[in-house]
Enzyme design. Structure first.
Site, PDB file in Angstrom:
ATOM      1  N   GLY A   1       5.995  -0.750  -0.318  1.00 37.86           N
ATOM      2  CA  GLY A   1       6.938   0.537   0.221  1.00 37.86           C
ATOM      3  C   GLY A   1       7.372   0.516   1.623  1.00 37.86           C
ATOM      4  N   ALA A   2       7.903   1.618   2.208  1.00 33.72           N
ATOM      5  CA  ALA A   2       8.216   1.779   3.551  1.00 33.72           C
ATOM      6  C   ALA A   2       8.329   3.386   4.002  1.00 33.72           C
ATOM      7  CB  ALA A   2       9.711   0.972   3.846  1.00 33.72           C
TER       8      ALA A   2
ATOM      9  N   THR B   1       0.777  -1.293   0.010  1.00 33.45           N
ATOM     10  CA  THR B   1       0.045   0.072   0.057  1.00 33.45           C
ATOM     11  C   THR B   1       0.822   1.278  -0.114  1.00 33.45           C
ATOM     12  OG1 THR B   1      -1.638  -1.153   1.276  1.00 33.45           O
ATOM     13  CG2 THR B   1      -1.874   1.144   1.392  1.00 33.45           C
TER      14      THR B   1
ATOM     15  N   GLU C   1      -0.214  -5.538   5.896  1.00 34.38           N
ATOM     16  CA  GLU C   1       1.040  -5.708   5.304  1.00 34.38           C
ATOM     17  C   GLU C   1       2.037  -6.558   5.714  1.00 34.38           C
ATOM     18  OE1 GLU C   1       1.369  -0.943   3.741  1.00 34.38           O
ATOM     19  OE2 GLU C   1       1.983  -1.558   5.307  1.00 34.38           O
TER      20      GLU C   1
ATOM     21  N   LYS D   1      14.215   7.154   1.828  1.00 30.28           N
ATOM     22  CA  LYS D   1      13.792   6.550   3.169  1.00 30.28           C
ATOM     23  C   LYS D   1      14.564   5.899   3.756  1.00 30.28           C
ATOM     24  CE  LYS D   1       9.335   7.277   2.194  1.00 30.28           C
ATOM     25  NZ  LYS D   1       8.299   6.339   1.567  1.00 30.28           N
TER      26      LYS D   1
END
Ligand code: 5RP
Length: 223
Positions: free
Chosen positions: A82-83, A28, A103, A121
């Protein structure tokens, strides 16, 4: 905030891990949104696809990609997500979008987790990004008090309810020198559903997009 082209580069690189007929888990977020669009454009036909949020499910179905229930799938070949932060050990903070519980479940069901993010990130040490923790609503204050006792500063994400009907506390100030121990400690607080720390099981591959290209970092556990 990473640029769209950096996210685009990371998402495009993840597409190279997808093979025809693979069973896929889809995470997500804005980077994953780009991945979903690229997957649809690519013409690749995955096997079964499991989504980690209502948001991603809507986007997948909008492209005509059928989404399966995890209970109907034996296991997934690949998870792409993602992160909010990653360290060089590919331990992650996730849950900025509030989808951390599903997740973590879909990641656990997958043989390989490819994480896509823009270069901003990557951090030396986790913890600048407040740690999202999903809690059962009736336990919000109890969990917040326990987090404060552990040195954290919890803040209730007011007005936000997860896809599972729960609430989120975003916690700053926790000591993250030992992410695995911290994840285990926080998992044990009654009322905690999921901790947005993915240290016990982090990513296997991290694809970091920048304006000019992609840096790939492999976990020491991978291959
Ligand atoms: C959602 C997440 C996302 O993966 C994370 O917030 C990163 O999102 P983005 O790709 O928009 O930066 O954990 O719960």
């Amino acid at each position: 905030m990473g640029s769209d082209s950096a996210k685009q580069n990371a998402a495009r690189a993840a597409l190279e891990f997808v093979r025809e007929g693979m069973d896929l888990g889809i995470g997500t977020g804005s980077t994953v949104d780009i991945f979903i669009d690229l997957l649809a454009e690519s013409g690749l036909r995955p096997g079964q696809v499991v989504s980690s949020s209502d948001r991603s499910t809507r986007r997948l179905e909008g492209h005509g990609i059928e989404v399966s229930e995890l209970n109907n799938v034996a296991g997934l070949d690949l998870y792409v997500d993602g992160a909010d932060e990653s360290n060089r050990l590919l331990q992650l903070i996730k849950g900025g979008g509030g989808a951390l519980t599903r997740e973590k479940i879909v990641a656990a069901a997958s043989k390989r987790f490819v994480c896509i993010a823009d270069h901003s990130k990557l951090v030396r040490a986790l913890g600048d990004f407040p740690l999202p923790i999903e809690v059962i609503p009736m336990a919000r204050s109890l969990v917040a008090r326990e987090l404060t006792r552990l040195g954290g500063r919890p803040s209730w994400r007011e007005g936000f309810t997860t896809d599972n009907g729960n609430w989120i506390l975003d916690v700053s100030g926790l000591n993250m020198n030992e992410p695995i121990k911290l994840e285990q400690r926080l998992n044990n607080i009654p009322g905690v559903v999921t901790v947005g720390l993915f240290a016990l099981k982090g990513a296997d591959v991290l694809l970091l997009g920048s304006e000019d290209g992609v840096e790939r970092i492999d976990s020491r556990r991978d291959g």
